[in-house]
Write a protein that holds these residues in place. Structure first.
Motif, short mmCIF file in Angstrom:
data_model
loop_
_atom_site.label_atom_id
_atom_site.label_comp_id
_atom_site.label_asym_id
_atom_site.label_seq_id
_atom_site.Cartn_x
_atom_site.Cartn_y
_atom_site.Cartn_z
N GLU A 361 -6.88 101.17 7.80
CA GLU A 361 -5.77 101.21 7.21
C GLU A 361 -5.57 100.03 6.22
N PRO A 362 -5.36 100.17 5.07
CA PRO A 362 -5.01 99.23 4.16
C PRO A 362 -3.86 98.30 4.59
N ASP A 363 -3.89 97.04 4.44
CA ASP A 363 -2.98 96.06 4.54
C ASP A 363 -2.43 95.46 3.28
N PRO A 364 -1.06 95.72 3.17
CA PRO A 364 -0.67 95.16 1.58
C PRO A 364 -0.77 93.73 1.55
N ALA A 365 -0.91 92.92 2.81
CA ALA A 365 -1.19 91.63 2.82
C ALA A 365 -2.59 91.06 2.52
N CYS A 366 -3.58 92.23 2.37
CA CYS A 366 -5.03 91.76 2.35
C CYS A 366 -5.49 92.79 1.17
N PRO A 367 -4.83 92.63 -0.03
CA PRO A 367 -5.22 93.59 -1.24
C PRO A 367 -6.61 93.14 -2.06
N LEU A 368 -7.75 92.89 -1.12
CA LEU A 368 -8.81 92.71 -1.61
C LEU A 368 -9.94 93.83 -1.53
N ASP A 369 -11.08 93.71 -2.24
CA ASP A 369 -12.04 94.69 -1.85
C ASP A 369 -12.98 94.07 -0.88
N VAL A 370 -12.65 94.74 0.50
CA VAL A 370 -13.37 94.20 1.53
C VAL A 370 -14.55 95.08 2.00
N VAL A 371 -15.14 95.66 1.00
CA VAL A 371 -16.32 96.51 1.33
C VAL A 371 -16.09 97.37 2.31
N PRO A 372 -15.18 98.31 2.41
CA PRO A 372 -14.91 98.86 3.88
C PRO A 372 -15.96 100.05 4.19
N ASN A 373 -16.43 99.55 5.51
CA ASN A 373 -17.24 100.42 6.51
C ASN A 373 -18.75 100.85 5.81
N VAL A 374 -18.81 100.84 4.66
CA VAL A 374 -20.32 101.09 4.39
C VAL A 374 -20.74 100.08 3.30
N ALA A 375 -22.14 99.71 3.55
CA ALA A 375 -22.61 98.42 2.83
C ALA A 375 -22.86 99.21 1.13
N ARG A 376 -22.98 98.13 0.34
CA ARG A 376 -22.94 98.39 -1.03
C ARG A 376 -24.28 97.73 -1.60
N ASP A 377 -24.84 98.53 -2.83
CA ASP A 377 -25.70 97.69 -3.42
C ASP A 377 -25.16 97.06 -4.53
N ALA A 378 -25.60 96.09 -4.91
CA ALA A 378 -24.74 95.10 -5.86
C ALA A 378 -25.54 93.85 -6.32
N ARG A 379 -25.75 93.73 -7.54
CA ARG A 379 -26.29 92.12 -7.65
C ARG A 379 -25.25 91.01 -7.58
N VAL A 380 -25.87 90.48 -6.74
CA VAL A 380 -25.08 89.18 -6.08
C VAL A 380 -25.74 87.97 -6.60
N ASP A 381 -25.18 87.03 -7.52
CA ASP A 381 -25.84 85.85 -8.02
C ASP A 381 -25.25 84.61 -7.48
N VAL A 382 -24.15 84.81 -6.83
CA VAL A 382 -23.26 83.52 -6.18
C VAL A 382 -22.61 84.24 -4.94
N ALA A 383 -22.73 83.45 -4.14
CA ALA A 383 -21.88 83.90 -2.61
C ALA A 383 -21.28 82.58 -2.04
#
Length: 403
Positions: A361-383
């Motif tokens: 369930e989304p939390d209005p106090a945590c309105p970020l892209d939390v990559v929910p439940n499924v891994a995501r293919d993405a280019r990541v240059d900085v972490a």
């Protein structure tokens, strides 16, 4: 200042007994949390955890070694073996004198402490094993890693609760970057999943009875885990000269103290640590693609961390990917930052961002892209890898994709 790269990684945790198995579990969103198996678990209210299963100490260590190795030390040694095998480093002569070990742990040999207390207070014995002290001391894992691999330089243990591993890796980073050490074996290890360890955490009333659900509105607490993550941090020029395979580059580190409350987190303290890591790395907020969050699954931590991310990253916060892998492997307390760094390496090297599983369930106090439940293919240059501990102690590492 030297450039610092990671040339080896190893782990033992609830998701797998090595990096490949752990990455596979993270990639597929598998949960390593399940029913706990140890003495007197039926007396506990909390009976789940990220326990390392299918593990036989006798398959890895002799009887003589096991008289000296608590479970947290065993995990550290196994992870260090993997990391050093991958790195290909051998420590001899002057090189050995200059290389060291910096590991994090919070509880140290808690299992050994519990066994000894049982022997004296429950069973009425008047003697304990003569090696109880060297087995339970917090620096045991670091010392045994240094002895097994002949690392004769700076060697010590950092104990800052849930930030122990990140603080340890930050110190290792600074040792290499300053030129004091050409390589440091670093990370953390923890094994608090015993009756006393869980009972103590029950008293805080921050534990979930069913699952860890970071950032989900229906989350109800954290879940403990155990294991180790160990890495080889190495001077880039040294690694390049010997043709080493580089997993990622460590580019920044910062730490802060909330100086407010022993258990309640501070948005301002967390924000200062993230800002400091970016400044140390020479990065702008918009350069960051992914944050491995501390994300414990408690209301106080998750909302505070999200607010801190919003403060630091502003409009870019909505474009960030942020996930907590604790929902899969549990909260390893002093070892948690080390195992979570593996998620950062997977994102940077493999282009796969580990998910926040259990998100319902989304939390209005945590309105970020939390990559929910499924891994995501993405280019990541900085972490970034966040760790925010009881006592208000914060430690954040910044890493770059190496190419």
């Amino acid at each position: 200042m030297k450039r610092v790269v990671i040339t080896g990684a190893g782990t033992v945790n609830a998701l797998g007994h090595d990096v490949a198995a752990t990455w596979d579990a993270m990639r597929n969103g598998r949960c390593g949390i399940g029913p706990l198996q140890f003495r007197d678990v039926d007396r506990l209210t909390i009976r789940i955890g990220g326990q390392v299963k299918d593990y036989d100490p006798a398959a890895h260590f002799s009887r003589q070694q096991l008289t000296l190795y608590d479970r947290f030390t065993q995990f550290a040694l196994l992870a260090a073996r993997q990391a050093l095998t991958q790195s290909g480093l051998v420590f001899e002569g002057d090189f050995a004198d200059r290389c060291g070990v910096v590991l994090g742990t919070s509880g140290g040999g808690l299992g050994t402490q519990e066994e000894s207390y049982r022997a004296v207070y429950e069973e009425g014995k008047n003697r304990v094993h003569p090696f109880v002290v060297p087995k339970l001391m917090n620096n045991a894992a670091a010392s045994h890693v240094s002895m097994e691999f002949n690392l004769r330089g700076p060697t010590f243990t950092v104990s800052t609760a849930c930030a122990s591993s990140n603080h340890a890796m930050g110190q290792a980073f600074q040792l290499v970057r300053s030129g004091l050490c050409p390589a440091v074996v670093t990370g953390g290890s923890e094994s608090m999943l015993c009756f006393g360890g869980v009972k103590a955490w029950e008293g805080l009333r921050v534990m979930s009875k069913d699952a860890c659900r970071p950032f989900s509105a229906n989350r109800n607490g954290m879940v403990q885990g155990e294991g180790a993550g160990v890495f080889v941090f190495e001077d880039y020029d040294h690694a390049r000269a010997r043709g080493a395979d580089v997993l990622a580059e460590v580019v920044g580190f910062a730490m802060s103290s909330d100086a407010t409350d022993i258990v309640m987190p501070s948005c301002e303290g967390a924000a200062r640590a993230m800002t400091g890591a970016l400044r140390d790395a020479g990065l702008n907020p918009q350069d960051v693609d992914y944050i491995n969050a501390h994300g414990t699954g408690t209301a106080a931590n998750d909302r505070t961390e999200c607010a801190a991310v919003a403060d630091v990253f502003g409009d870019h916060a909505g474009k960030l990917m942020i996930s907590s892998t604790k929902a899969m492997h549990g909260h390893l307390i002093g070892g948690t930052g080390a195992v979570e760094l593996l998620a950062c390496l997977m994102a940077l090297r493999e282009g796969i961002v580990a998910p926040t599983i259990g998100y319902e369930e989304p939390d209005p106090a945590c309105p970020l892209d939390v990559v929910p439940n499924v891994a995501r293919d993405a280019r990541v240059d900085v972490a970034l890898s966040n760790a925010f501990a009881f006592g208000g102690l914060n430690a954040v590492l910044a890493l770059k994709r190496f190419s």
